[in-house]
Scaffold this active site. Structure first.
Site, PDB file in Angstrom:
ATOM      1  N   GLN A 210       0.839  -1.211   0.000  1.00  0.00           N
ATOM      2  CA  GLN A 210       0.000   0.000   0.000  1.00  0.00           C
ATOM      3  C   GLN A 210       0.867   1.251   0.000  1.00  0.00           C
ATOM      4  O   GLN A 210       1.844   1.327   0.742  1.00  0.00           O
ATOM      5  CB  GLN A 210      -0.905   0.000   1.236  1.00  0.00           C
ATOM      6  CG  GLN A 210      -1.879  -1.159   1.294  1.00  0.00           C
ATOM      7  CD  GLN A 210      -3.104  -0.931   0.404  1.00  0.00           C
ATOM      8  OE1 GLN A 210      -3.312   0.145  -0.149  1.00  0.00           O
ATOM      9  NE2 GLN A 210      -3.899  -1.972   0.254  1.00  0.00           N
ATOM     10  N   TYR A 239      -6.659 -11.978  -2.381  1.00  0.00           N
ATOM     11  CA  TYR A 239      -5.847 -10.916  -3.005  1.00  0.00           C
ATOM     12  C   TYR A 239      -4.955 -10.308  -1.919  1.00  0.00           C
ATOM     13  O   TYR A 239      -4.939  -9.098  -1.707  1.00  0.00           O
ATOM     14  CB  TYR A 239      -6.729  -9.837  -3.648  1.00  0.00           C
ATOM     15  CG  TYR A 239      -7.825 -10.362  -4.539  1.00  0.00           C
ATOM     16  CD1 TYR A 239      -7.589 -10.570  -5.893  1.00  0.00           C
ATOM     17  CD2 TYR A 239      -9.093 -10.662  -4.029  1.00  0.00           C
ATOM     18  CE1 TYR A 239      -8.598 -11.060  -6.722  1.00  0.00           C
ATOM     19  CE2 TYR A 239     -10.100 -11.155  -4.840  1.00  0.00           C
ATOM     20  CZ  TYR A 239      -9.856 -11.353  -6.192  1.00  0.00           C
ATOM     21  OH  TYR A 239     -10.856 -11.823  -6.997  1.00  0.00           O
ATOM     22  N   CYS A 335     -10.422  -0.319  -4.351  1.00  0.00           N
ATOM     23  CA  CYS A 335      -9.865   0.969  -4.761  1.00  0.00           C
ATOM     24  C   CYS A 335     -10.610   1.476  -5.998  1.00  0.00           C
ATOM     25  O   CYS A 335     -10.152   2.396  -6.667  1.00  0.00           O
ATOM     26  CB  CYS A 335      -8.365   0.856  -5.011  1.00  0.00           C
ATOM     27  SG  CYS A 335      -7.950  -0.414  -6.201  1.00  0.00           S
TER      28      CYS A 335
HETATM   29  N1  SAH Z   1      -4.426  -6.887   0.340  1.00  0.00           N
HETATM   30  C1  SAH Z   1      -3.117  -6.476  -0.056  1.00  0.00           C
HETATM   31  C2  SAH Z   1      -2.939  -6.337  -1.572  1.00  0.00           C
HETATM   32  C3  SAH Z   1      -4.027  -5.625  -2.332  1.00  0.00           C
HETATM   33  S1  SAH Z   1      -3.624  -5.254  -4.020  1.00  0.00           S
HETATM   34  C4  SAH Z   1      -2.719  -5.209   0.634  1.00  0.00           C
HETATM   35  O1  SAH Z   1      -3.544  -4.533   1.253  1.00  0.00           O
HETATM   36  O2  SAH Z   1      -1.536  -4.851   0.603  1.00  0.00           O
HETATM   37  C5  SAH Z   1      -4.317  -6.560  -4.913  1.00  0.00           C
HETATM   38  C6  SAH Z   1      -3.478  -7.814  -4.971  1.00  0.00           C
HETATM   39  O3  SAH Z   1      -4.213  -8.756  -5.758  1.00  0.00           O
HETATM   40  C7  SAH Z   1      -2.116  -7.686  -5.626  1.00  0.00           C
HETATM   41  O4  SAH Z   1      -1.133  -8.171  -4.750  1.00  0.00           O
HETATM   42  C8  SAH Z   1      -2.217  -8.580  -6.884  1.00  0.00           C
HETATM   43  O5  SAH Z   1      -0.992  -9.262  -7.168  1.00  0.00           O
HETATM   44  C9  SAH Z   1      -3.288  -9.555  -6.469  1.00  0.00           C
HETATM   45  N2  SAH Z   1      -4.046 -10.206  -7.559  1.00  0.00           N
HETATM   46  C10 SAH Z   1      -4.423  -9.673  -8.739  1.00  0.00           C
HETATM   47  N3  SAH Z   1      -5.180 -10.537  -9.430  1.00  0.00           N
HETATM   48  C11 SAH Z   1      -5.300 -11.657  -8.663  1.00  0.00           C
HETATM   49  C12 SAH Z   1      -5.990 -12.900  -8.838  1.00  0.00           C
HETATM   50  N4  SAH Z   1      -6.698 -13.171  -9.923  1.00  0.00           N
HETATM   51  N5  SAH Z   1      -5.902 -13.808  -7.842  1.00  0.00           N
HETATM   52  C13 SAH Z   1      -5.199 -13.543  -6.704  1.00  0.00           C
HETATM   53  N6  SAH Z   1      -4.544 -12.392  -6.497  1.00  0.00           N
HETATM   54  C14 SAH Z   1      -4.580 -11.448  -7.473  1.00  0.00           C
END
Ligand code: SAH
Length: 378
Positions: A210, A239, A335
């Protein structure tokens, strides 16, 4: 507030409003998109909405007079707009970039030219841990050689002793991605650490983290407040990036499963769990939708699903598996309220009710807004 490159850069779409006006504008846009589901709580803004970005990416180029410049691409072009002091970026990063320009000149190195394939430095990527004070500088070259790299790095670190690590990244491909595949650590450990909600997390060059650390704590605390865990629950952190939310939630959960597609992020997540002595969490490297399908097929259960998808939102495989897993609560962090609206429609049609909507201003002066939504079974 005034910024000399506001028009050319285009990153701060709302800079012509006062911060109060920006917050009202974002509140209204969330109400417009999500208000039909539930009352929208008042957006949480920042006390000091400047220089909040912990991650700063700069492109290097030459101006018309052959001076080395660095900054952002002019909106929808590949022309670099020189930035000395950005209102959003952390000021250490901006100062370091000014030094990198000077050092390039004194070492007779030039910015990489994407058209001719000549020159050296393409980008810098600087990440700072606001609480830990650690700073990582990634120098991205378009070439596979870095002439006088030792002397260059020594000079950089001598001028900026606040830098804790320097990484050289090679990106010799024709691509709009900033980072290439190859990294060589030139100084320090090749990563930095940051503290968040009382836990420590490592940040590597390529994994998502973040970008607004102050508001991230606000956001995560809201998400956990909505989840209101009692210590017994099985929680899915979908995610999950480097595992931040899941690790913080693990204190008050029975067990946590994090799922994430990016393998660097999963590696960091596992490392983070270990470094924080968290034993009731595991991370799966998979597409979140596929993973949830598997779980649903195997009749596994989860009490709480926390989901934080990228801007495109979630997909049908994921959402319909959530419905068949049938968790008591879903905490949906987004977001992009437009894709969130679409996904909420689906969940509402399939047995869930929106109970809380909380916008958080993670990106002051830009048009972007973050929201946390709590849903429970009808
Ligand atoms: N929750 C975390 C990351 C959020 S960003 C935080 O707050 O820091 C979204 C994340 O989703 C990224 O790390 C990206 O690599 C991941 N992502 C994107 N597409 C995805 C999918 N199809 N399956 C699993 N993860 C995914």
């Amino acid at each position: 507030m005034n910024c000399p490159v506001m028009k050319k850069c285009g990153g701060c779409q709302l800079l012509n409003m006062t911060y109060e006006e920006q917050l009202s504008f974002k509140q209204a846009s969330v109400i417009k998109l999500l208000g039909k589901f539930h009352h929208v709580d008042e957006i949480i803004g920042m006390d000091n909405p400047y220089h909040y970005r912990n991650k700063v990416q700069a492109a290097f180029s030459l101006d018309r007079n052959k001076n080395i410049i660095s900054g952002v691409y002019q909106s929808s072009t590949h022309r670099v707009v020189n930035v000395d002091n950005c209102l959003l970026e952390n000021e250490d990063a901006d100062r370091i970039n000014v030094t990198v320009r000077k050092l390039l000149k004194s070492f007779k190195l030039t910015p990489f030219n994407e058209d001719t394939g000549k020159g050296f430095l393409r980008h810098s990527l600087i990440k700072k841990g606001f609480k830990s004070g650690e700073i990582m500088v990634v120098l991205v070259s378009g070439t596979v050689v870095f002439p006088k790299k030792r002397q260059f790095v020594n000079a950089l670190v001598e001028k900026h002793p606040e830098i804790t690590t320097v990484v050289w990244n090679i990106n010799d491909k024709r691509t709009s991605l900033v980072l290439g595949k190859r990294n060589e650590t030139l100084y320090g450990s090749g990563k930095i650490e940051e503290e968040l909600c009382g836990f420590r997390f490592r940040i590597s060059p390529s994994a998502f983290y973040q970008i607004n650390p102050v508001q991230t704590e606000v956001l995560y605390n809201k998400a956990l407040e909505f989840a209101s865990l009692t210590g017994k629950e099985t929680v899915i952190d979908a995610y999950c990036g480097t595992g931040t939310i899941g690790i913080i939630a693990s204190e008050n959960a029975g067990r946590v499963i994090g799922v994430e597609l990016n393998s660097d992020a999963v590696r960091d997540a596992r490392e983070n769990a270990k470094n924080n002595n968290v034993n009731n969490i595991k991370f799966i490297k998979a597409d979140a939708g596929r993973f949830m399908l598997e779980m649903a097929k195997n009749n596994e259960r989860a009490d709480v699903v926390i989901m934080d998808p990228p801007r495109a939102g979630s997909d049908r495989a994921f959402l319909s598996s959530v419905v068949s897993l049938s968790p008591e609560k879903i905490v949906y962090i987004s977001c992009n309220p437009e894709t969130q609206q679409r996904d909420l429609f689906f969940l509402v049609k399939n047995g869930y009710k929106v109970r809380k909507i909380q916008p958080v201003d993670m990106f002051p002066h830009t048009k972007h807004v973050e929201t946390v939504v709590l849903m429970t079974k009808k």
